[in-house]
Design an enzyme around this catalytic site. Sequence first.
Site, PDB file in Angstrom:
ATOM      1  N   SER A 203       0.575  -1.353  -0.174  1.00  0.00           N
ATOM      2  CA  SER A 203      -0.032  -0.015   0.160  1.00  0.00           C
ATOM      3  C   SER A 203       1.625   0.960  -0.178  1.00  0.00           C
ATOM      4  O   SER A 203       1.779   1.518  -0.730  1.00  0.00           O
ATOM      5  CB  SER A 203      -1.202  -0.277   1.621  1.00  0.00           C
ATOM      6  N   GLU A 321      -9.274  -5.949  -3.814  1.00  0.00           N
ATOM      7  CA  GLU A 321      -8.382  -4.912  -2.793  1.00  0.00           C
ATOM      8  C   GLU A 321      -9.626  -4.241  -2.093  1.00  0.00           C
ATOM      9  O   GLU A 321      -9.485  -3.341  -0.808  1.00  0.00           O
ATOM     10  CB  GLU A 321      -7.679  -4.213  -3.833  1.00  0.00           C
ATOM     11  N   HIS A 415      -7.088  -6.300   0.627  1.00  0.00           N
ATOM     12  CA  HIS A 415      -6.401  -5.083   1.005  1.00  0.00           C
ATOM     13  C   HIS A 415      -5.884  -5.420   1.806  1.00  0.00           C
ATOM     14  O   HIS A 415      -5.995  -5.606   2.809  1.00  0.00           O
ATOM     15  CB  HIS A 415      -6.595  -3.924   1.158  1.00  0.00           C
TER      16      HIS A 415
END
Length: 534
Positions: A203, A321, A415
């Site tokens: 990320s 995600e 995610h």
Amino acid sequence: MAEQPSVAGHDQSVVAAPAGALQGRIAGDIRSFKGIPFAKPPVGVRRWKPPEKLAPWSGIRDAGEFGNSCVQLEANPSASSIYADDPAPAGEDCLTLNIWGDVAARDAPVFVWIHGGALVSGGSRFGMYDGESLARKGVVYVSINYRLGPLGYLAHPELSAESERGISGNYGLLDQIAALRWIKANIAAFGGDPERVTIAGESAGALSVLYLLASPEARGLFQRAISQSGYLISSPELNRTAHGHPSAEAAGLWLQNKLGAQDIGELRALDAQTLTDEAIAAGYLTWGTIDGTVLPRQTVETFDRGEQARVPLLAGFNSGEIRSLRRLLPPPPDSEQEYTDAIAGSYGDLADAFLELYPASDIDESMLAATRDAMYGWTAEKMVESQAELGEPSYLYLFDHGYPAADTAGLRAFHASEIPYVLGNVDHVTTAWPAIPATPAEREFAATLLEYWAAFAKDGNPNAAGVPEWPAYGDARSMMVFDDGTLVRRGGIGAAFDLQDRLVCRRLLAGDLPWHWNVGIASPENPGPTGRCK
């Protein structure tokens, strides 16, 4: 072979590094050193200054506890987010790193983990980032802190005027570069090879990896890179409006006004926690700044021009995600017709291609997939494709692994869900994380991913004995799919990549449109084909 100095006879918990002697902790064959400062504390007049080198200390410094996390919104232990973790204690004096390695390590590959958190939260002390499992694979593992939010990324005309280079912002990125310089100078004392450093992150940590690949300031400080769910989004430029962003300096002046300060001196005098809380509450957005020096140009341009670091790359994304990031989605339309009309109006000549990939028949799934592919899928393949064009070994993956607790919650392959597997920390997730089952199949799956990541750190190739072959991206656009096992797929992410690549090219060339999560029904009008953009 590098010799490892010692300052306490046969006490293997003590290491004498060029920065100073450190007393770590030993558990079995693995020793750890925590809370090691790599720069002077960025406090007082050093707030919003590039990190300054720390003089070597005398005596033996205790390295048994983590240092402060960097200042961020105060954690709420009862927060419902699956990502909620307690960064406490936190403070401005936070530029520290942590090291794990086998006591017998010599010239071992080095793996540097950069935590995520949207550049506004997180820290190296979180259990999911523990380094013991990779250390047991023969890797020296390092996790780092860096300044966050406005303390880490504020640009301002007065700060640019103070700078010898006439720039400001990117202090958190400069912290990461300072940590890498410290590692290069000191890691041999811990058994690591300073010429075999892998940078890795997920990320915002992967965004940081992108920035480091693009930054001339970081050249030679790492030899391979791993990007997990990175995003090649547009960034503000230092002192001009571009790509739909106000200039970074203008955003700094706006924040100064919001906080009621007269100048940068008054901003420096504000309590760090108060400044951070009020800035984020006011809507301050944290980005890297395109300053012409640390970040010479938009990151996607750097990759298009082949000006990024020439190193092997492993990159990928997760199928779910956006299932845990629904805040990135706009409100859904009321009907299939409204959805179709919105796409036709904004995508123009690309509308049919978009609707074929993301049809109106299942608006929710289409919105999830469109945003995922535009931000994370396209980024992963773009990076891997670009490195392959430079002749560097490049490996693409899709993480599509589900398990009962995640699937029941509608969070299959959400995610960051790959992190516990690839770092070997399935038993160290956050309190609200969907519980990972302790089954033999799950442990075997986790062991396979850990093996790939460790192997890549060793020689830039994830393949190792005992795990299925992972082919390089190459002409076949090969991609490893991790579901309940492994599966090689050809053709990358296919038409989804081609569509987004064309759209970003057009927006970049237009000069006044951003590219991030503004896709699908949130998309601005497609500029249309022009010049080199089809």
